[in-house]
Design a protein around this motif. Sequence first.
Motif, short mmCIF file in Angstrom:
data_model
loop_
_atom_site.label_atom_id
_atom_site.label_comp_id
_atom_site.label_asym_id
_atom_site.label_seq_id
_atom_site.Cartn_x
_atom_site.Cartn_y
_atom_site.Cartn_z
N GLN A 28 0.81 -1.22 0.00
CA GLN A 28 0.00 0.00 0.00
C GLN A 28 0.84 1.27 0.00
O GLN A 28 0.32 2.36 0.19
CB GLN A 28 -0.93 0.01 1.23
CG GLN A 28 -2.02 -1.05 1.19
CD GLN A 28 -2.88 -1.02 2.44
OE1 GLN A 28 -2.46 -1.44 3.52
NE2 GLN A 28 -4.09 -0.51 2.29
N LYS A 29 2.15 1.14 -0.25
CA LYS A 29 3.02 2.32 -0.22
C LYS A 29 2.69 3.29 -1.35
O LYS A 29 2.84 4.51 -1.21
CB LYS A 29 4.49 1.89 -0.32
CG LYS A 29 5.04 1.17 0.91
CD LYS A 29 5.07 2.05 2.13
CE LYS A 29 5.99 1.53 3.23
NZ LYS A 29 5.67 0.20 3.73
N GLY A 30 2.27 2.78 -2.50
CA GLY A 30 1.89 3.67 -3.59
C GLY A 30 0.66 4.49 -3.24
O GLY A 30 0.62 5.71 -3.48
N LEU A 31 -0.35 3.83 -2.68
CA LEU A 31 -1.55 4.54 -2.24
C LEU A 31 -1.19 5.56 -1.17
O LEU A 31 -1.71 6.69 -1.17
CB LEU A 31 -2.58 3.55 -1.71
CG LEU A 31 -3.85 4.15 -1.10
CD1 LEU A 31 -4.59 5.00 -2.12
CD2 LEU A 31 -4.75 3.04 -0.55
N LEU A 32 -0.30 5.19 -0.26
CA LEU A 32 0.15 6.12 0.77
C LEU A 32 0.76 7.37 0.13
O LEU A 32 0.42 8.50 0.50
CB LEU A 32 1.19 5.45 1.68
CG LEU A 32 1.94 6.38 2.64
CD1 LEU A 32 1.00 6.97 3.66
CD2 LEU A 32 3.08 5.62 3.32
N GLY A 33 1.64 7.17 -0.86
CA GLY A 33 2.24 8.31 -1.53
C GLY A 33 1.20 9.20 -2.18
O GLY A 33 1.31 10.44 -2.13
N GLY A 34 0.19 8.58 -2.80
CA GLY A 34 -0.87 9.38 -3.40
C GLY A 34 -1.62 10.20 -2.38
O GLY A 34 -1.92 11.38 -2.61
N LEU A 35 -1.93 9.61 -1.23
CA LEU A 35 -2.64 10.34 -0.18
C LEU A 35 -1.80 11.48 0.38
O LEU A 35 -2.34 12.52 0.80
CB LEU A 35 -3.04 9.37 0.94
CG LEU A 35 -4.14 8.37 0.60
CD1 LEU A 35 -4.27 7.32 1.70
CD2 LEU A 35 -5.48 9.09 0.40
N LEU A 36 -0.48 11.29 0.38
CA LEU A 36 0.39 12.34 0.91
C LEU A 36 0.40 13.58 0.03
O LEU A 36 0.84 14.66 0.46
CB LEU A 36 1.82 11.81 1.08
CG LEU A 36 2.00 10.70 2.12
CD1 LEU A 36 3.46 10.28 2.21
CD2 LEU A 36 1.48 11.13 3.49
N ALA A 37 -0.08 13.45 -1.21
CA ALA A 37 -0.16 14.62 -2.09
C ALA A 37 -1.15 15.65 -1.57
O ALA A 37 -1.11 16.82 -1.98
CB ALA A 37 -0.55 14.19 -3.51
N PHE A 38 -2.06 15.24 -0.67
CA PHE A 38 -2.98 16.21 -0.09
C PHE A 38 -2.26 17.22 0.79
O PHE A 38 -2.76 18.34 0.98
CB PHE A 38 -4.03 15.48 0.76
CG PHE A 38 -5.14 14.85 -0.04
CD1 PHE A 38 -6.20 15.60 -0.50
CD2 PHE A 38 -5.11 13.50 -0.32
CE1 PHE A 38 -7.23 15.02 -1.24
CE2 PHE A 38 -6.12 12.89 -1.06
CZ PHE A 38 -7.19 13.67 -1.52
N ALA A 39 -1.11 16.85 1.36
CA ALA A 39 -0.46 17.70 2.35
C ALA A 39 -0.04 19.06 1.79
O ALA A 39 -0.40 20.10 2.36
CB ALA A 39 0.73 16.97 2.97
N PRO A 40 0.73 19.14 0.70
CA PRO A 40 1.10 20.47 0.20
C PRO A 40 -0.10 21.29 -0.24
O PRO A 40 -0.12 22.52 -0.08
CB PRO A 40 2.05 20.17 -0.96
CG PRO A 40 1.82 18.74 -1.32
CD PRO A 40 1.39 18.07 -0.07
N ALA A 41 -1.11 20.62 -0.81
CA ALA A 41 -2.32 21.35 -1.20
C ALA A 41 -3.02 21.92 0.04
O ALA A 41 -3.49 23.07 0.02
CB ALA A 41 -3.26 20.43 -1.97
N ALA A 42 -3.08 21.13 1.11
CA ALA A 42 -3.70 21.61 2.35
C ALA A 42 -2.91 22.78 2.93
O ALA A 42 -3.50 23.75 3.43
CB ALA A 42 -3.78 20.48 3.37
N GLY A 43 -1.58 22.72 2.84
CA GLY A 43 -0.77 23.82 3.33
C GLY A 43 -1.04 25.11 2.58
O GLY A 43 -1.19 26.18 3.18
N ALA A 44 -1.13 25.01 1.25
CA ALA A 44 -1.40 26.20 0.43
C ALA A 44 -2.79 26.75 0.69
O ALA A 44 -2.98 27.98 0.81
CB ALA A 44 -1.22 25.86 -1.05
N LEU A 45 -3.77 25.87 0.80
CA LEU A 45 -5.13 26.32 1.03
C LEU A 45 -5.28 26.96 2.42
O LEU A 45 -6.01 27.94 2.59
CB LEU A 45 -6.11 25.16 0.88
CG LEU A 45 -6.26 24.61 -0.55
CD1 LEU A 45 -7.11 23.34 -0.55
CD2 LEU A 45 -6.87 25.66 -1.47
N SER A 46 -4.58 26.40 3.40
CA SER A 46 -4.66 26.97 4.75
C SER A 46 -4.04 28.37 4.78
O SER A 46 -4.52 29.25 5.51
CB SER A 46 -3.97 26.06 5.76
OG SER A 46 -2.57 26.00 5.52
#
Length: 397
Positions: A138-156
Motif C-alpha cells: 500500500q506504499k503507492g496509495l500512501l504516496g498518493g494520499l500524501l499529495a494532499f499535504a502540500p495542497a492543504a498547506g497552500a489552502l490553509s
Amino acid sequence: MAADPADRRQTTRFLLLYALAVAGGAIAYVPFLTILLPIQVTGMAGDSDVTWLAYATFAGALAASAANIFFGWLSDRSAVRRPWIIGGLLWSCVLLVGFAYITDIVWLIAWLVLWQMGLNMMLSALGAWAGDTIPDRQKGLLGGLLAFAPAAGALSASLVTLPDLADAQGRLWLVAMLVAACVLPAVLAGAPRPFPELMRDEPAPKKEPSRSPANMVVRMWLARLLIQISEAALFAFLYFWFRSVDPAMTDANVARIFSVILVASVPLALLTGHLADRYGRPFLPLTIGAAISAVGLVLMAMSNSLTSAIAGYVVFGIAASTFLSLHTGQTLRILPRAKNRARDLGIFNLTNTSPSLVMPWLAIGLVPAFGFSGLFVALAACAGLAAMLVASLSRPT
C-alpha cells in the motif's frame, strides 16, 4: 477462512486519518513560514526585512534538519511514535501562538529555532509511523494520499489570510487549532492494524547489487535531492521569470497557478500510486515523473510567450509534485533497518532543507550569463539524472 498474511492491508480509515495528520503537519509550517513570519519580520526590521528573514530562514532550516534527525533517533530508541507526535504537537502549537508576544528580531529568531525543534519532533515521529503501520503493498496509495499535504498547506495559507477573518494573533491561534484538529484524530483514534513484519530489523538480502538496500537508499536520496533543487529554484525565482516573460504578470496570478498545480497533482498521485501497488511497479512512476519534470523544464527554457511559459511550468509542477509525494511513500520501502527508521527519514529530510543552500549559487552562476533559459536547462539535467537514478529500480518487485 483467515486472510493470507501476504494480502493483509491497513484499514482505509487509518490511511485517511494518517493522510489528514500529515496534512496537519504541512498546515503547521506553510502559512507561517510563507506569509505570517515574513509579515512579522517586516514589522520589526523595516527596510532590513529581507536580510533578517534570510537569517531567520537559515537558522530555522538548520534547526529543523538537526531536530528531525535527533528526535527521530529518540523515537526509534523508545520504539513508540504517538507520545512524540503529541509532545511535538503541543510544543510547536504553544510556541506558534507565542510568536505574537515576540517584539525583538533576535528573540524572534531564537524562538523560531525552538519552534522548529518542536515541530520536527512531531514530523519525524509522524513520518516513521507510516513505515511502522502501512505495508509495502500500500506504499503507492500512501504516496498518493500524501499529495494532499502540500495542497492543504497552500489552502490553509489562503484561509488564514482572508481579510477581516483574524488579526495577527488570531491567525496564529487559527493555524494552531487547524493543526491540532488534523493531527489528533489519527493519534487518538487511528487504531492501526499491527504488521509485525514491518518491524523486522533488516530486509531480506537482494540478489542484484543494483538493488541492494544501501544502493537503493543512495539512489533514492540523490534523486529526491535533484528534484528538490529544481523545485526550490522555481519556488524562489518563478515570479521573476514570469515577469521577464510578461511584465503584466502579477503575484496573485502566480499564486493561483501554483495552487492549481498542487490541487491537480492530488488525483494524479492517487491514480499512479494505486496502479503502482496493483502492478507491483513501485518505482516506475518515479522514473516517469522525473523524466516528465525534465521535459517541463526544457519547455520552460524554450518558451517565448506567457502561454508557453505557463504550460511548461504546469507540466513540470504536476510531475514534480507527484514524484515527491510518491517518493515519500516508497522511501519507507527501502530503508534498511526498522529500528533506525525515523532517524533515517531525518537524513532523507536533508533533501528538503539543503537545496536552499545550493539553489542561490546555481542561480547566481547561471542567470546573469545565460538567462533563465540556462538555469532551466541545468535544472532539466538534474531532473533527467534523477530519472536515471531510479530507472534501475523500476523493474517489477
